[in-house]
Design a protein around this motif. Sequence first.
Motif, mmCIF file in Angstrom:
data_model
loop_
_atom_site.group_PDB
_atom_site.id
_atom_site.type_symbol
_atom_site.label_atom_id
_atom_site.label_comp_id
_atom_site.label_asym_id
_atom_site.label_seq_id
_atom_site.Cartn_x
_atom_site.Cartn_y
_atom_site.Cartn_z
ATOM 1 N N LEU A 694 101.136 52.776 -64.604
ATOM 2 C CA LEU A 694 100.086 52.766 -63.595
ATOM 3 C C LEU A 694 98.818 53.479 -64.052
ATOM 4 C CD1 LEU A 694 102.167 53.491 -60.357
ATOM 5 C CD2 LEU A 694 101.373 51.284 -61.215
ATOM 6 N N ASP A 695 98.948 54.351 -65.064
ATOM 7 C CA ASP A 695 97.776 55.074 -65.558
ATOM 8 C C ASP A 695 96.976 54.256 -66.564
ATOM 9 O OD1 ASP A 695 98.547 57.271 -64.040
ATOM 10 O OD2 ASP A 695 99.799 58.074 -65.655
ATOM 11 N N ASN A 696 97.575 53.230 -67.136
ATOM 12 C CA ASN A 696 96.919 52.433 -68.167
ATOM 13 C C ASN A 696 95.739 51.643 -67.608
ATOM 14 O OD1 ASN A 696 98.451 53.099 -70.453
ATOM 15 N ND2 ASN A 696 100.059 51.631 -69.914
ATOM 16 N N PHE A 697 94.843 51.221 -68.489
ATOM 17 C CA PHE A 697 93.792 50.284 -68.118
ATOM 18 C C PHE A 697 94.418 48.913 -67.884
ATOM 19 C CE2 PHE A 697 91.471 53.276 -70.968
ATOM 20 C CZ PHE A 697 90.566 53.775 -70.043
ATOM 21 N N GLN A 698 94.029 48.252 -66.805
ATOM 22 C CA GLN A 698 94.458 46.889 -66.526
ATOM 23 C C GLN A 698 93.220 45.995 -66.551
ATOM 24 O OE1 GLN A 698 97.486 45.812 -66.333
ATOM 25 N NE2 GLN A 698 98.753 47.599 -65.845
ATOM 26 N N MET A 699 93.264 44.953 -67.361
ATOM 27 C CA MET A 699 92.079 44.129 -67.560
ATOM 28 C C MET A 699 92.380 42.655 -67.331
ATOM 29 S SD MET A 699 89.496 46.005 -68.248
ATOM 30 C CE MET A 699 89.281 47.772 -68.465
ATOM 31 N N GLY A 700 91.324 41.963 -66.950
ATOM 32 C CA GLY A 700 91.382 40.522 -66.743
ATOM 33 C C GLY A 700 89.969 39.984 -66.739
ATOM 34 N N PRO A 701 89.531 39.353 -65.634
ATOM 35 C CA PRO A 701 88.166 38.819 -65.583
ATOM 36 C C PRO A 701 87.103 39.912 -65.552
ATOM 37 C CG PRO A 701 89.243 38.575 -63.459
ATOM 38 C CD PRO A 701 90.299 39.027 -64.422
ATOM 39 N N ASN A 702 87.498 41.153 -65.254
ATOM 40 C CA ASN A 702 86.538 42.246 -65.325
ATOM 41 C C ASN A 702 86.168 42.585 -66.766
ATOM 42 O OD1 ASN A 702 89.211 43.093 -65.650
ATOM 43 N ND2 ASN A 702 88.741 45.194 -65.068
ATOM 44 N N LEU A 703 86.917 42.051 -67.727
ATOM 45 C CA LEU A 703 86.600 42.250 -69.143
ATOM 46 C C LEU A 703 86.192 40.934 -69.789
ATOM 47 C CD1 LEU A 703 86.646 44.537 -71.302
ATOM 48 C CD2 LEU A 703 88.862 43.608 -72.026
ATOM 49 N N VAL A 704 87.020 39.910 -69.647
ATOM 50 C CA VAL A 704 86.731 38.580 -70.191
ATOM 51 C C VAL A 704 87.022 37.553 -69.104
ATOM 52 C CG1 VAL A 704 87.220 36.908 -71.998
ATOM 53 C CG2 VAL A 704 87.375 39.355 -72.504
ATOM 54 N N ARG A 705 85.987 36.895 -68.646
ATOM 55 C CA ARG A 705 86.169 35.887 -67.603
ATOM 56 C C ARG A 705 86.937 34.683 -68.148
ATOM 57 N NH1 ARG A 705 79.952 36.753 -65.916
ATOM 58 N NH2 ARG A 705 79.983 37.267 -68.144
ATOM 59 N N VAL A 803 94.590 41.143 -80.278
ATOM 60 C CA VAL A 803 93.859 39.918 -80.574
ATOM 61 C C VAL A 803 92.579 39.892 -79.731
ATOM 62 C CG1 VAL A 803 95.102 38.614 -78.818
ATOM 63 C CG2 VAL A 803 94.005 37.398 -80.690
ATOM 64 N N VAL A 804 91.519 39.343 -80.279
ATOM 65 C CA VAL A 804 90.262 39.235 -79.557
ATOM 66 C C VAL A 804 90.359 38.070 -78.571
ATOM 67 C CG1 VAL A 804 87.793 38.807 -79.725
ATOM 68 C CG2 VAL A 804 88.933 40.224 -81.434
ATOM 69 N N ARG A 805 90.124 38.368 -77.312
ATOM 70 C CA ARG A 805 90.060 37.320 -76.303
ATOM 71 C C ARG A 805 88.591 36.929 -76.117
ATOM 72 N NH1 ARG A 805 94.398 41.154 -76.412
ATOM 73 N NH2 ARG A 805 96.217 40.158 -75.448
ATOM 74 N N SER A 806 88.336 35.657 -75.985
ATOM 75 C CA SER A 806 86.964 35.204 -75.816
ATOM 76 C C SER A 806 86.933 33.995 -74.901
ATOM 77 C CB SER A 806 86.323 34.864 -77.167
ATOM 78 O OG SER A 806 87.011 33.796 -77.790
ATOM 79 N N SER A 807 85.773 33.768 -74.299
ATOM 80 C CA SER A 807 85.620 32.640 -73.387
ATOM 81 C C SER A 807 84.148 32.311 -73.244
ATOM 82 C CB SER A 807 86.225 32.956 -72.012
ATOM 83 O OG SER A 807 85.464 33.966 -71.369
ATOM 84 N N VAL A 808 83.887 31.106 -72.754
ATOM 85 C CA VAL A 808 82.534 30.694 -72.373
ATOM 86 C C VAL A 808 82.637 30.095 -70.980
ATOM 87 C CG1 VAL A 808 81.708 30.306 -74.719
ATOM 88 C CG2 VAL A 808 82.834 28.436 -73.471
ATOM 89 N N GLY A 809 81.529 30.189 -70.226
ATOM 90 C CA GLY A 809 81.613 29.671 -68.878
ATOM 91 C C GLY A 809 80.261 29.557 -68.208
ATOM 92 N N VAL A 810 80.316 29.067 -66.993
ATOM 93 C CA VAL A 810 79.128 28.929 -66.153
ATOM 94 C C VAL A 810 79.433 29.577 -64.809
ATOM 95 C CG1 VAL A 810 78.328 26.833 -67.276
ATOM 96 C CG2 VAL A 810 79.880 26.658 -65.324
ATOM 97 N N GLY A 811 78.368 30.042 -64.145
ATOM 98 C CA GLY A 811 78.546 30.692 -62.858
ATOM 99 C C GLY A 811 77.480 30.275 -61.869
ATOM 100 N N LEU A 812 77.772 30.446 -60.604
ATOM 101 C CA LEU A 812 76.833 30.209 -59.514
ATOM 102 C C LEU A 812 76.735 31.491 -58.719
ATOM 103 C CD1 LEU A 812 75.062 28.151 -57.964
ATOM 104 C CD2 LEU A 812 77.071 27.648 -56.563
ATOM 105 N N ILE A 813 75.521 32.056 -58.649
ATOM 106 C CA ILE A 813 75.286 33.327 -57.966
ATOM 107 C C ILE A 813 74.464 33.054 -56.717
ATOM 108 C CG2 ILE A 813 74.381 35.662 -58.207
ATOM 109 C CD1 ILE A 813 74.512 35.196 -61.270
ATOM 110 N N TRP A 814 74.934 33.549 -55.586
ATOM 111 C CA TRP A 814 74.232 33.308 -54.324
ATOM 112 C C TRP A 814 74.033 34.625 -53.595
ATOM 113 C CZ3 TRP A 814 76.376 30.547 -49.365
ATOM 114 C CH2 TRP A 814 75.313 30.325 -48.481
ATOM 115 N N GLN A 815 72.770 35.058 -53.488
ATOM 116 C CA GLN A 815 72.432 36.217 -52.670
ATOM 117 C C GLN A 815 72.276 35.722 -51.230
ATOM 118 O OE1 GLN A 815 72.379 39.329 -53.687
ATOM 119 N NE2 GLN A 815 72.789 38.789 -55.822
ATOM 120 N N SER A 816 73.387 35.505 -50.597
ATOM 121 C CA SER A 816 73.402 34.856 -49.288
ATOM 122 C C SER A 816 73.269 35.874 -48.166
ATOM 123 C CB SER A 816 74.720 34.083 -49.103
ATOM 124 O OG SER A 816 75.779 34.983 -48.820
#
Length: 848
Positions: A694-705, A803-816
């Motif tokens: 529980l003390d370890n770093f947990q990563m996912g889209p907060n590091l690599v989407r 291993v290096v994780r990598s990704s490419v992507g697109v996003g839609l940002i809405w200041q609604s």
Amino acid sequence: MNAGMRVLRGTLLAALTVVAVPAAAVIAVPLVSSPAAAQTLSSISVEGNRRVELATIRSYFKPDANGHLDQASIDDALKALIETGLFQDVKINRVGGRLVVSVVENPVINRVAFEGNKKVKDEQLTAEIQSKPRGTFSRPMVQSDVQRIVEIYRHSGRYDVRVTPEIVEQPNNRVDLIFSIKEGGKTGIKSIEFIGNHAFSSYRLKDVIKTHESNFLSFLTGGDVYDPDRVEADRDLLRRFYLKHGFADVQIVAALTEYDPARHGFLVSFKIDEGQQYRVGSVTFESSIPTLNGNSLRSFSHVHVGALYNAEALEKSVEDMQVEASRRGYAFAVVRPRGDRNFDAHTVSIVFAIDEGPRTYIERINIRGNTRTRDYVIRREFDISEGDAYNRSLVDRAERRLKNLDFFKTVKITTEPGSSSDRVILDVDVEDKSTGDFSVSGGYSTTQGALAEVSVSERNLLGRGLFAKASVQYGQYARGYSLSFVEPYLLDYRVALGLDFYQREQLANQYISYNLKTLGFSPRLGFGLREDLTLQLRYSIFQQEIGLPTALQNCNNIAGPNFNPSPAYANLVNQANPNSINLSSTNGLGCYSDGEASLPIRQELAGGRTLTSMLGYTLTYNTLDNNKNPTEGLLIDFRQDFAGVGGDVSYLKTAIDAKYYQPLVSDIVGLVHLQGGILNNVGKDDGQPGIRMLDNFQMGPNLVRGFAPNGIGPRDTNYLSTMDALGGTKYWGASVELQMPFWFLPKEVGLKGAVYADAGSLWGYEGPTSYALTGEINAPGCIKGTSSTSGTCAGLQYDDTNVVRSSVGVGLIWQSPFGPLRFDYAVPITKGKYDRVQEFRFGGGTTF
């Protein structure tokens, strides 16, 4: 009504009816033949007066030194009597050598009422008009009141308002005054145009101003309502924006507004003369004070050679230099910047001239208009007090601080002469506003599921400048409550004390196989080291307890009285270690595909509640132009936490997060995001791992989407487990993103797109790999699934490939209007063997 009363319902005068722009009313005074020149006060008689005394009327006639009234003084008296507003009509006639003043008194207002007003309350209208019950009825005053009512509606965006004053006559020369109002609809901004802008697009400049164009969501925001004061303020915002970006000669020539009847709205045009863009050619310091070396203040300058000319940086430099000079004992030193332009080279040579200013002292600080906020809350924002040397920079800084408190509608600091030539009085005029909030928030994300929150907060508790908030969250996978309190001035020092008490529960979901309850308390201290640098010190103590879903408790809690494992687990343990406890299985649940919860989870489950006590700090450097929607600047957070000040765990956790925004071309903003962290085991010398899962770093889209929550890094690969993410002790991440507007959509919609590339990694699991209670070990030479002299070779089997994780992507940002929303679709390019992918991700929330 009584039979003797005559009711007049209708328009007082055509001039009193206001449609968009009211006309001026004219009160006609009958012309009479002029009386003879030589009259005295004793020869004046008055007719028609009921409430106004004879002596009062006579007092308006001013005789000369001989006691005579000439024609000029009689004319002046006639005008003065009319201007009192006490009379409907005044006539002066000569009858047999005497002056006869005939008056018709204005009636008394019995009551004032409003009809047809739904958007503005009676109380607000009553406070604005001059006509009051038991006051004298005056047609000019009524006309002025009509105009005031119209202005109130205009400021709320209703320019089609019609106000018709009506009277109802009552006995004894009294009247009821009724304002009949047709409010009309809101008059919005149909278009905003910029004329003469070349360096910045109209799309970019719309971000600078507060006025917005109408769109289908305008009813939620209100920024599209035409307000002439707001438009005028926008001129200053545009000017300051250009001055910040090197345009020293900029002029906002005009802000033109035109009502378009066909579109039922206003067209707003800003005419701009940009001029040239300048860079700083040189920065020099000149001091006329013999004992003060101007160059010694160079480190307080925010203006640098080669950089774009920035008026805000220049103002900040002047302020910091004057404050520093005052600190050194030169209380009356004045820093005056001078800019010499080189039109050919497009540079400005900055000269800071330091002179001895006038010896002026602050005699008194008057605070006015604060009906709720205590005086000391306002006074503590000043770095100067009564008796100190007057320093304009410190006064400006105090005014800026008071505005940033967000306790007041308006803040204005003015000066007036004191009791002597070297004294000055500061007048601080403020107007309190509501600082309490009740909000209901809702949101949904692919991580937390549906989530709702109810909160109550107060930014200026009891008028003492205190902050308090209580909130309750309830969601699909998360729930809890929190209480927060902040004292911004601890012991009258500019140090903020914060207290947080919270309880959270994270439920098992598709990303974690266990429940986690956390109960904690955290006091903290915040310091403003500089305008762009803050430090927070904190202490945190919290208790955590891990649990399993109901259907799995009997499968995995070997310490429990009803332990009933799956067949695979029972067979393995019995075969590998016949001398251990005899395990049997009757339920056949399979426990996540015929496996058990991961070994670290079962060990935490058997250990019960864990207490963590730690000290930490965060150092934040922030130069963003806008914290909510940044387009330029740098934000760096560096934080460290040391757990081991008591409690059950001991570690040192360090993390850094840096974001750099830079505008590129055609309103495209570039973002570089770097992050990294390390977790060190400290204080353990008993051979046991000191770091829990529980003390370890947990990563996912907060590091690599493109990866699922907890989808990256070390993972339990044992076929007895649920493939739980174990987390790691080291991580790094890098991201490059381009954010661009949709030019074909109205700016006010708040939509923009993003393309990005992410890379990062998480590794270094240092948690438990064996479990003494069941004899599961992970010793050298131990072969999985066999017995050994030291126990069962069924310890934790996990993948920890860096291993290096990598990704490419697109996003839609809405200041609604519902809050910030973001949709991302990312495709992993490289990944670990056991990583979990989640290509689509959505998150957002609102307050309504």
